[in-house]
Design a protein around this motif. Structure first.
Motif, PDB file in Angstrom:
ATOM      1  N   LYS A  80       0.830  -1.199   0.000  1.00 35.65           N
ATOM      2  CA  LYS A  80       0.000   0.000   0.000  1.00 35.65           C
ATOM      3  C   LYS A  80       0.869   1.255   0.000  1.00 35.65           C
ATOM      4  O   LYS A  80       1.999   1.251   0.479  1.00 35.65           O
ATOM      5  N   ASN A  81       0.301   2.321  -0.554  1.00 41.40           N
ATOM      6  CA  ASN A  81       0.984   3.615  -0.523  1.00 41.40           C
ATOM      7  C   ASN A  81       0.800   4.228   0.860  1.00 41.40           C
ATOM      8  O   ASN A  81      -0.324   4.480   1.296  1.00 41.40           O
ATOM      9  N   LEU A  82       1.879   4.484   1.556  1.00 42.37           N
ATOM     10  CA  LEU A  82       1.800   4.948   2.932  1.00 42.37           C
ATOM     11  C   LEU A  82       1.500   6.432   3.054  1.00 42.37           C
ATOM     12  O   LEU A  82       0.779   6.852   3.958  1.00 42.37           O
ATOM     13  N   ALA A  83       2.066   7.249   2.182  1.00 44.22           N
ATOM     14  CA  ALA A  83       1.913   8.698   2.286  1.00 44.22           C
ATOM     15  C   ALA A  83       0.438   9.083   2.227  1.00 44.22           C
ATOM     16  O   ALA A  83      -0.306   8.642   1.358  1.00 44.22           O
ATOM     17  N   GLY A  84       0.013   9.916   3.185  1.00 45.74           N
ATOM     18  CA  GLY A  84      -1.368  10.366   3.221  1.00 45.74           C
ATOM     19  C   GLY A  84      -2.306   9.449   3.960  1.00 45.74           C
ATOM     20  O   GLY A  84      -3.524   9.652   3.932  1.00 45.74           O
ATOM     21  N   ASN A 263       5.774  12.478  13.463  1.00 38.41           N
ATOM     22  CA  ASN A 263       5.852  11.771  12.195  1.00 38.41           C
ATOM     23  C   ASN A 263       5.404  10.327  12.367  1.00 38.41           C
ATOM     24  O   ASN A 263       5.830   9.639  13.305  1.00 38.41           O
ATOM     25  N   TRP A 264       4.552   9.875  11.459  1.00 38.28           N
ATOM     26  CA  TRP A 264       4.025   8.509  11.484  1.00 38.28           C
ATOM     27  C   TRP A 264       4.743   7.662  10.448  1.00 38.28           C
ATOM     28  O   TRP A 264       4.947   8.103   9.307  1.00 38.28           O
ATOM     29  N   TYR A 265       5.093   6.429  10.845  1.00 40.48           N
ATOM     30  CA  TYR A 265       5.768   5.507   9.940  1.00 40.48           C
ATOM     31  C   TYR A 265       5.055   4.157   9.940  1.00 40.48           C
ATOM     32  O   TYR A 265       4.498   3.727  10.949  1.00 40.48           O
ATOM     33  N   GLY A 266       5.077   3.501   8.784  1.00 45.88           N
ATOM     34  CA  GLY A 266       4.474   2.187   8.645  1.00 45.88           C
ATOM     35  C   GLY A 266       5.416   1.239   7.937  1.00 45.88           C
ATOM     36  O   GLY A 266       6.416   1.650   7.346  1.00 45.88           O
ATOM     37  N   TYR A 267       5.084  -0.072   7.994  1.00 45.45           N
ATOM     38  CA  TYR A 267       5.928  -1.122   7.421  1.00 45.45           C
ATOM     39  C   TYR A 267       7.346  -1.072   8.013  1.00 45.45           C
ATOM     40  O   TYR A 267       8.325  -1.400   7.341  1.00 45.45           O
ATOM     41  N   VAL A 268       7.447  -0.636   9.257  1.00 48.04           N
ATOM     42  CA  VAL A 268       8.763  -0.519   9.897  1.00 48.04           C
ATOM     43  C   VAL A 268       9.227  -1.906  10.332  1.00 48.04           C
ATOM     44  O   VAL A 268       8.483  -2.675  10.940  1.00 48.04           O
ATOM     45  N   ARG A 292       4.234   7.801   6.705  1.00 44.70           N
ATOM     46  CA  ARG A 292       2.777   7.837   6.551  1.00 44.70           C
ATOM     47  C   ARG A 292       2.222   9.249   6.562  1.00 44.70           C
ATOM     48  O   ARG A 292       1.174   9.522   5.980  1.00 44.70           O
ATOM     49  N   GLY A 293       2.881  10.170   7.233  1.00 43.36           N
ATOM     50  CA  GLY A 293       2.398  11.545   7.315  1.00 43.36           C
ATOM     51  C   GLY A 293       2.815  12.181   8.618  1.00 43.36           C
ATOM     52  O   GLY A 293       3.498  11.570   9.447  1.00 43.36           O
ATOM     53  N   GLN A 294       2.388  13.438   8.798  1.00 43.24           N
ATOM     54  CA  GLN A 294       2.737  14.187   9.995  1.00 43.24           C
ATOM     55  C   GLN A 294       1.502  14.554  10.794  1.00 43.24           C
ATOM     56  O   GLN A 294       0.397  14.656  10.257  1.00 43.24           O
TER      57      GLN A 294
END
Length: 400
Positions: A80-84, A263-268, A292-294
């Motif tokens: 999946k696209n994480l940004a937004g 800041n949010w991060y995914g798939y870490v 993922r976004g702020q």
């Protein structure tokens, strides 16, 4: 005089000795009963070891299967696209409460957990009165993060209120979140350093339950290695949305301008921990590939002033309001107007002209009135000339 006679010690062979006794080409002479007994012991030990080996193999296979299904090797990783993928909000509350292992699926709506339930309910009830968009997440305390049950951290304010009780929830929400004032029942303490929250809410989703604890241990290991124990704090948190993006990580640290940003991060994965510490935490630089976004979107230079309608609704920056159109039209008119002699210009301000029209010319424009004045004067001059010629002609006839 009594003599003490030593009793013979019973020889109990070890597993290694049994193996040597049974498989060595030079067997030690043993009687048949002893040899038979040793054989029975050996076979029992061998069966036990085989059962343990099989159990161990089953456990390893089960762990591998769980890792493949819920861990960092699952098929949905990076699909999946994480940004937004983060809904915009402006303030984040973290309530320290118990351990992540004990949190029920919906800890903010649990009858057995009154404090998170009361705080979440109060936020929902006063939502219209709270001017700043606020999120609530439950986190785990501990000595390493210097937090205890009932402590409430507020980001990006970087403050903490200690020991919130069930009976204090309403006053806390009214004072701090609605009125924007310090809490009358507590003193805010300043938070220093950077904070890392890792979703490990196992009872909500197994993916975060598997990935979260592994990431927390990796963060702690790298923090100790880099001697950042008093500068970077990491702890488990409850559901933050998007379990399919596990491991989910939220960092609160300073950006290059010194502003605290979430800041949010995914798939870490554990392989990303070093980069998160070195690049995001230390340098304040976002890692785009897992970002993922702020919490709060950065304001661009052209967007520093936010326009709002009378009802408080924010106006998109790409929408030009009628007042702005009028200003632009006036600027364009001023730029294209021709400046006449003695300061006279064909450019006019409509509001000024309306006042002049009402007070002086009865609704006619200033430019038109001046033109009519010239026309009247010319007419009078011509009439005067005609009268002069007529009088002169009359005197001339009388003289003859």
């Amino acid at each position: 005089m009594r003599l003490c006679v030593a009793q013979p010690t019973r020889f109990i062979p070890s597993i290694s000795q049994l193996y040597v006794l049974l498989h060595s080409p030079r067997l030690i002479p043993l009687s048949r009963p002893i040899l038979a007994r040793n054989h029975r012991i050996f076979f029992r030990v061998s069966a036990l070891m085989a059962a343990q080996s099989e159990s161990f193999s089953t456990t390893v296979a089960s762990a591998d299967e769980e890792t493949t299904k819920y861990g960092f090797e699952r098929a949905e990783m990076y699909q999946k696209n994480l940004a937004g993928s983060v809904n915009p909000y402006e303030r984040h509350l973290f309530l320290c409460y118990k351990s992540h292992d004990s949190w029920p699926s919906h800890v903010e709506n649990s009858e057995s957990d009154p404090l998170p339930t009361l705080l979440a309910s109060a936020l929902k009830a006063r939502k219209k009165d709270i001017q700043v968009q606020t999120r609530l997440t439950i986190c785990e305390g501990g000595d390493d993060v210097k937090l205890s049950d009932g402590d409430v951290m507020i980001f990006p304010d970087m403050i903490v209120y200690r020991d919130l009780k069930d009976s204090d929830v309403d006053s806390f929400v009214d004072d701090v979140l609605v009125s924007g004032n310090p809490w009358v029942s507590g003193i805010p303490e300043e938070l220093t350093g950077s904070y890392v929250f890792v979703c490990a809410h196992n009872n909500r989703d197994r993916r975060c339950g598997v990935c979260g604890p592994v990431l927390i241990e990796k963060f702690k290991e790298e923090i100790d290695y880099r001697n950042l124990k008093n500068q970077v704090f990491v702890t488990a948190c409850s559901h933050v949305g998007g379990h399919k993006y596990a491991g989910n990580v939220i960092t609160f640290s300073a950006d290059p301008e010194g502003k605290i940003v979430g800041n949010w991060y995914g798939y870490v994965t554990p392989n990303d921990v070093v980069e998160l510490l070195d690049q995001q935490i230390v340098k304040g630089q976002v890692i785009d590939r897992i970002w993922r976004g702020q919490m709060v979107t950065k304001v661009k230079e052209t967007e520093k002033v936010e326009l709002k309608l009378a009802n408080g609704t924010a106006v998109p920056n790409n929408v030009i309001q009628p007042q702005e159109n009028a200003i632009e039209e006036n600027v364009q008119r001023s730029a294209s107007c021709c400046q006449g002699a003695n300061g006279f210009s064909c450019c006019r301000d409509e509001s000024t002209e309306q006042k002049q029209d009402k007070n002086k010319m009865g609704g006619l424009s200033c430019w038109t009135s001046k033109l009519e004045q010239r026309h009247v004067l010319t007419t009078v001059a011509i009439a005067g000339a005609v009268v002069t010629v007529a009088l002169a002609y009359a005197f001339y006839k009388r003289a003859r």
